[in-house]
Motif scaffolding. Structure first.
Motif, PDB file in Angstrom:
ATOM      1  N   SER A 280       1.047  -1.362  -0.411  1.00 46.30           N
ATOM      2  CA  SER A 280      -0.485  -0.362  -0.233  1.00 46.30           C
ATOM      3  C   SER A 280       0.950   1.424   0.267  1.00 46.30           C
ATOM      4  O   SER A 280       0.557   1.898  -0.448  1.00 46.30           O
ATOM      5  CB  SER A 280      -0.649  -0.068   1.365  1.00 46.30           C
ATOM      6  N   ALA A 281       2.276   0.895   0.295  1.00 37.72           N
ATOM      7  CA  ALA A 281       2.750   1.936  -0.019  1.00 37.72           C
ATOM      8  C   ALA A 281       3.153   2.687  -0.939  1.00 37.72           C
ATOM      9  O   ALA A 281       3.293   4.320  -1.637  1.00 37.72           O
ATOM     10  CB  ALA A 281       4.789   2.028   0.881  1.00 37.72           C
ATOM     11  N   PHE A 282       3.125   2.118  -2.008  1.00 49.53           N
ATOM     12  CA  PHE A 282       3.173   2.460  -3.721  1.00 49.53           C
ATOM     13  C   PHE A 282       1.814   4.089  -3.672  1.00 49.53           C
ATOM     14  O   PHE A 282       2.143   4.198  -4.909  1.00 49.53           O
ATOM     15  CB  PHE A 282       2.525   1.318  -4.361  1.00 49.53           C
ATOM     16  N   ILE A 283       1.087   3.740  -2.899  1.00 50.42           N
ATOM     17  CA  ILE A 283       0.446   5.182  -2.834  1.00 50.42           C
ATOM     18  C   ILE A 283       0.708   6.773  -2.610  1.00 50.42           C
ATOM     19  O   ILE A 283       0.749   7.675  -3.245  1.00 50.42           O
ATOM     20  CB  ILE A 283      -0.808   4.845  -2.227  1.00 50.42           C
ATOM     21  N   TYR A 284       2.451   6.637  -2.562  1.00 51.06           N
ATOM     22  CA  TYR A 284       2.376   7.690  -2.614  1.00 51.06           C
ATOM     23  C   TYR A 284       3.155   8.032  -4.145  1.00 51.06           C
ATOM     24  O   TYR A 284       3.589   8.992  -3.791  1.00 51.06           O
ATOM     25  CB  TYR A 284       4.742   7.786  -1.044  1.00 51.06           C
ATOM     26  N   PHE A 285       3.431   7.361  -5.056  1.00 59.02           N
ATOM     27  CA  PHE A 285       4.187   7.142  -6.140  1.00 59.02           C
ATOM     28  C   PHE A 285       2.778   8.043  -7.140  1.00 59.02           C
ATOM     29  O   PHE A 285       2.695   9.090  -8.286  1.00 59.02           O
ATOM     30  CB  PHE A 285       4.068   5.838  -7.349  1.00 59.02           C
TER      31      PHE A 285
END
Length: 108
Positions: free
Chosen positions: A56-61
């Motif tokens: 879910s940290a890929f949301i930062y992209f």
């Protein structure tokens, strides 16, 4: 908080994992790289919350993508914030619940 975690934890690995998780949750500013601090301590415990936040940290992209479109706002929307944090919190809670149940079963 630190003393409570220290006395409650059964190992240094568990203490470190819980300490960094608490630090992430209460920190006023989060950068995507902060999530990498917790990963080494979560490997041994196989914590589901850390596994899910690594996805879910890929949301930062979405933030640099928005900047290329001309939107210089570096804040996540409410929906994006939920998409980032909900898997971590639910998975972390699930792992703690499983660990507690396994301890209960082994004590019986």
């Amino acid at each position: 908080m630190t003393l409570l975690l220290l006395f409650k934890s059964r190992s240094l690995e568990q203490f470190s994992l819980n300490f960094f998780a608490a630090l992430l949750v209460i920190s006023p500013i989060i950068h995507i790289w902060y999530f990498t601090w917790i990963i080494p301590f979560a490997v041994g415990t196989k914590n589901l919350g850390v596994k899910l936040v690594s996805l879910s940290a890929f949301i930062y992209f979405v933030l640099p993508y928005r900047q290329t479109l001309g939107n210089n706002n570096w804040n996540l929307t409410d929906r994006e914030t939920w998409l980032l944090w909900l898997p971590f919190i639910l998975g972390y809670g699930w792992s703690l619940w499983q660990e507690r149940n396994n301890r209960k079963l082994s004590n019986e």
